[in-house]
Design a protein around this motif. Structure first.
Motif: not given
Ligand SMILES: Nc1nc2c(ncn2[C@@H]2O[C@H](COP(=O)(O)OP(=O)(O)OP(=O)(O)O)[C@@H](O)[C@H]2O)c(=O)[nH]1
Ligand SMILES: [Mg+2]
Length: 269
Positions: A54-56, A82-84, A113-115, A118-120, A134-137, A160-162
């Motif tokens: 939501c920081d975006l 999770t960033l902020k 994927p990539k939402v 895991s960061s949460l 390591p990076y969002p892509g 894993p992402g679905y």
């Molecule tokens: N701006 C921003 N980026 C974030 C935030 N949380 C995660 N990210 C970025 O999003 C990317 C994906 O994060 P992950 O936690 O690996 O996402 P995931 O859903 O577990 O991804 P998969 O395991 O590949 O499905 C990472 O590069 C994080 O740094 C956030 O709160 N803000």
């Protein structure tokens, strides 16, 4: 590389008492599947929507989305970064309330994927236990189903992402494969640029230093400026430029977000 299978969703929901679906706050409806919510309802599990990253988006827009999901879908939603560190305390309080009700919690996390699943988990746990991209892509980072204990009697299941069958559009296309392997990057990048130009033309100018309303011209400019040329004919490598645009969109460098649709009041069936 690994995606979650539909049969695994059923198995995980069956062993959980809270089901969280994560969608990014900048495009919630493009990322939300009806599948998870309906399976959670079928199993009579509490369903919660996390609006991640939501920081975006401006805070007011995320609050509007929360209101939209409450009124139009009868669904609880929480804005999280999770960033902020936004929304983490709120989630923990919510879990503690549910813990009193249920005795122990198994919380399943689902999302494309990539939402930020895991960061949460890492933010809830307070340290990096679940590996994140390591990076969002970088694609499909979590490869297995893992259970993490975040507090006594509270467990979170990372998945894993679905790729849900009921979700279509750009968000799915750019997450369905690693960016380097996306088949038609130019078409996708042109679509992204078109949406962003409609949203705020200045954004593209500020990031790429080109004043144009033509997506192809913008891709050409990026390729030329960065010196990316096809080896055989020395023409600008717009495919590389297109992958850059997709990457910049995914990692939030292009600050683009959607607004909630005009609200329709939720009517119970
Ligand atoms: N701006 C921003 N980026 C974030 C935030 N949380 C995660 N990210 C970025 O999003 C990317 C994906 O994060 P992950 O936690 O690996 O996402 P995931 O859903 O577990 O991804 P998969 O395991 O590949 O499905 C990472 O590069 C994080 O740094 C956030 O709160 N803000
Ligand atoms: Mg992950």
């Amino acid at each position: 590389m690994r995606l979650l299978r539909p049969s695994e969703i059923l198995r995980i929901v069956a062993m959980s008492n809270i089901v969280i679906e994560i969608v990014e706050a900048r495009a919630p409806l493009e990322l939300k599947s009806r599948v998870i919510e309906s399976i959670a309802n079928k199993f009579n599990r509490y369903y919660l929507l996390v609006l991640s990253k939501c920081d975006l988006v401006p805070p007011k827009i995320c609050r509007d989305w929360v209101e939209y999901f409450a009124l139009s879908h009868n669904v609880d939603a929480v804005c999280v970064s999770t960033l902020k560190g936004i929304g983490i305390k709120r989630l923990k309080h919510l879990f503690m309330d549910k813990l009193k009700e249920k005795g122990s919690l198994n919380i399943a996390l689902f999302g494309l994927p990539k939402v930020g699943k895991s960061s949460l988990i890492n933010a809830l746990k307070g340290k990096d236990v679940a590996s994140t991209s390591p990076y969002p892509g970088s694609w499909g980072y979590t490869k297995g189903i893992t259970i993490y204990k975040i507090r006594p009697s509270i467990y979170v299941i990372d998945t894993p992402g679905y790729m849900p069958s009921d979700v279509r559009g750009l968000e799915v296309l750019i997450r369905s494969k690693p960016i380097e392997l996306i088949d038609n990057p130019i078409t996708i990048a042109r679509e992204i640029l078109k949406s962003v130009l409609n949203f705020d033309a200045k954004l593209i100018e500020n990031i790429y230093g080109v004043h144009s309303l033509d997506p192809l011209e913008i891709l050409l400019h990026i390729a030329v400026k960065r010196g990316w040329l096809y080896k055989n004919n020395k023409e600008p490598n717009i495919e590389e430029a297109a992958r850059t645009v997709i990457r910049d969109y995914l990692d939030g460098k292009i600050m683009f977000y959607l607004l909630p649709p005009t609200r329709k009041p939720f009517k119970p069936k």
